[in-house]
Scaffold this motif. Structure first.
Motif, PDB file in Angstrom:
ATOM      1  N   ARG A   1       4.190   9.013   4.297  1.00  0.00           N
ATOM      2  CA  ARG A   1       3.632   9.793   3.182  1.00  0.00           C
ATOM      3  C   ARG A   1       3.933   9.119   1.839  1.00  0.00           C
ATOM      4  O   ARG A   1       3.053   8.976   0.996  1.00  0.00           O
ATOM      5  CB  ARG A   1       4.181  11.214   3.192  1.00  0.00           C
ATOM      6  CG  ARG A   1       3.597  12.066   2.089  1.00  0.00           C
ATOM      7  CD  ARG A   1       4.026  13.504   2.226  1.00  0.00           C
ATOM      8  NE  ARG A   1       3.433  14.268   1.152  1.00  0.00           N
ATOM      9  CZ  ARG A   1       4.026  15.270   0.557  1.00  0.00           C
ATOM     10  NH1 ARG A   1       5.222  15.655   0.944  1.00  0.00           N
ATOM     11  NH2 ARG A   1       3.429  15.908  -0.417  1.00  0.00           N
ATOM     12  N   LEU A   2       5.174   8.702   1.651  1.00  0.00           N
ATOM     13  CA  LEU A   2       5.560   8.015   0.415  1.00  0.00           C
ATOM     14  C   LEU A   2       4.794   6.704   0.279  1.00  0.00           C
ATOM     15  O   LEU A   2       4.314   6.368  -0.809  1.00  0.00           O
ATOM     16  CB  LEU A   2       7.065   7.748   0.395  1.00  0.00           C
ATOM     17  CG  LEU A   2       7.647   7.118  -0.866  1.00  0.00           C
ATOM     18  CD1 LEU A   2       7.421   8.011  -2.074  1.00  0.00           C
ATOM     19  CD2 LEU A   2       9.131   6.849  -0.680  1.00  0.00           C
ATOM     20  N   GLN A   3       4.640   6.002   1.372  1.00  0.00           N
ATOM     21  CA  GLN A   3       3.896   4.748   1.374  1.00  0.00           C
ATOM     22  C   GLN A   3       2.438   5.001   0.971  1.00  0.00           C
ATOM     23  O   GLN A   3       1.878   4.275   0.149  1.00  0.00           O
ATOM     24  CB  GLN A   3       3.958   4.124   2.761  1.00  0.00           C
ATOM     25  CG  GLN A   3       3.335   2.761   2.866  1.00  0.00           C
ATOM     26  CD  GLN A   3       3.504   2.163   4.251  1.00  0.00           C
ATOM     27  OE1 GLN A   3       4.267   2.676   5.074  1.00  0.00           O
ATOM     28  NE2 GLN A   3       2.799   1.097   4.519  1.00  0.00           N
ATOM     29  N   ALA A   4       1.831   6.043   1.514  1.00  0.00           N
ATOM     30  CA  ALA A   4       0.435   6.375   1.185  1.00  0.00           C
ATOM     31  C   ALA A   4       0.304   6.806  -0.279  1.00  0.00           C
ATOM     32  O   ALA A   4      -0.633   6.391  -0.969  1.00  0.00           O
ATOM     33  CB  ALA A   4      -0.066   7.478   2.107  1.00  0.00           C
ATOM     34  N   GLU A   5       1.224   7.628  -0.749  1.00  0.00           N
ATOM     35  CA  GLU A   5       1.197   8.057  -2.156  1.00  0.00           C
ATOM     36  C   GLU A   5       1.293   6.848  -3.079  1.00  0.00           C
ATOM     37  O   GLU A   5       0.593   6.777  -4.089  1.00  0.00           O
ATOM     38  CB  GLU A   5       2.361   9.009  -2.454  1.00  0.00           C
ATOM     39  CG  GLU A   5       2.191  10.395  -1.924  1.00  0.00           C
ATOM     40  CD  GLU A   5       3.407  11.269  -2.186  1.00  0.00           C
ATOM     41  OE1 GLU A   5       4.331  10.845  -2.929  1.00  0.00           O
ATOM     42  OE2 GLU A   5       3.447  12.385  -1.643  1.00  0.00           O
ATOM     43  N   GLY A   6       2.159   5.926  -2.731  1.00  0.00           N
ATOM     44  CA  GLY A   6       2.314   4.708  -3.528  1.00  0.00           C
ATOM     45  C   GLY A   6       1.043   3.881  -3.543  1.00  0.00           C
ATOM     46  O   GLY A   6       0.640   3.356  -4.587  1.00  0.00           O
ATOM     47  N   GLY A   7       0.400   3.782  -2.400  1.00  0.00           N
ATOM     48  CA  GLY A   7      -0.849   3.032  -2.317  1.00  0.00           C
ATOM     49  C   GLY A   7      -1.935   3.647  -3.181  1.00  0.00           C
ATOM     50  O   GLY A   7      -2.674   2.937  -3.879  1.00  0.00           O
ATOM     51  N   VAL A   8      -2.031   4.963  -3.145  1.00  0.00           N
ATOM     52  CA  VAL A   8      -3.030   5.665  -3.970  1.00  0.00           C
ATOM     53  C   VAL A   8      -2.727   5.454  -5.449  1.00  0.00           C
ATOM     54  O   VAL A   8      -3.627   5.156  -6.246  1.00  0.00           O
ATOM     55  CB  VAL A   8      -3.068   7.177  -3.631  1.00  0.00           C
ATOM     56  CG1 VAL A   8      -3.870   7.947  -4.650  1.00  0.00           C
ATOM     57  CG2 VAL A   8      -3.623   7.386  -2.232  1.00  0.00           C
ATOM     58  N   GLU A   9      -1.472   5.594  -5.819  1.00  0.00           N
ATOM     59  CA  GLU A   9      -1.085   5.438  -7.223  1.00  0.00           C
ATOM     60  C   GLU A   9      -1.336   4.007  -7.711  1.00  0.00           C
ATOM     61  O   GLU A   9      -1.838   3.794  -8.815  1.00  0.00           O
ATOM     62  CB  GLU A   9       0.385   5.806  -7.389  1.00  0.00           C
ATOM     63  CG  GLU A   9       0.777   6.132  -8.801  1.00  0.00           C
ATOM     64  CD  GLU A   9       2.128   6.809  -8.881  1.00  0.00           C
ATOM     65  OE1 GLU A   9       2.797   6.619  -9.899  1.00  0.00           O
ATOM     66  OE2 GLU A   9       2.512   7.532  -7.937  1.00  0.00           O
ATOM     67  N   ARG A  10      -1.010   3.029  -6.868  1.00  0.00           N
ATOM     68  CA  ARG A  10      -1.257   1.629  -7.225  1.00  0.00           C
ATOM     69  C   ARG A  10      -2.752   1.373  -7.391  1.00  0.00           C
ATOM     70  O   ARG A  10      -3.182   0.730  -8.337  1.00  0.00           O
ATOM     71  CB  ARG A  10      -0.672   0.696  -6.166  1.00  0.00           C
ATOM     72  CG  ARG A  10      -0.811  -0.785  -6.506  1.00  0.00           C
ATOM     73  CD  ARG A  10      -0.262  -1.688  -5.418  1.00  0.00           C
ATOM     74  NE  ARG A  10      -0.608  -1.299  -4.069  1.00  0.00           N
ATOM     75  CZ  ARG A  10      -1.812  -1.492  -3.507  1.00  0.00           C
ATOM     76  NH1 ARG A  10      -2.768  -2.051  -4.189  1.00  0.00           N
ATOM     77  NH2 ARG A  10      -2.020  -1.118  -2.254  1.00  0.00           N
TER      78      ARG A  10
END
Length: 66
Positions: free
Chosen positions: A39-48
């Motif tokens: 989840r954190l990895q996906a959130e980071g990808g979206v934010e990036r």
């Protein structure tokens, strides 16, 4: 240092926001990978990605200004 005024100040703020968003997203993405938190990895990808898009928008604006 003189204060920034007008449209130029807003443009600079938008560029800074884009860079910050990209860095923050990349950090979240990396942290998510390290700890195995998808989840954190996906959130980071979206934010990036959001930062990438914002940066592309600012570069397009620059191209039409010059």
């Amino acid at each position: 240092m003189a204060a920034k005024h007008g449209k130029h100040a807003h443009h600079t703020d938008q560029k800074s926001t884009a860079r910050a968003e990209r860095v923050k997203g990349a950090a979240k993405e990396t942290a998510g990978k390290l700890v195995g938190n998808e989840r954190l990895q996906a959130e980071g990808g979206v934010e990036r990605s959001r930062g990438d898009m914002r940066q592309a928008k600012e570069k397009t604006k620059d191209a039409f200004r010059h």
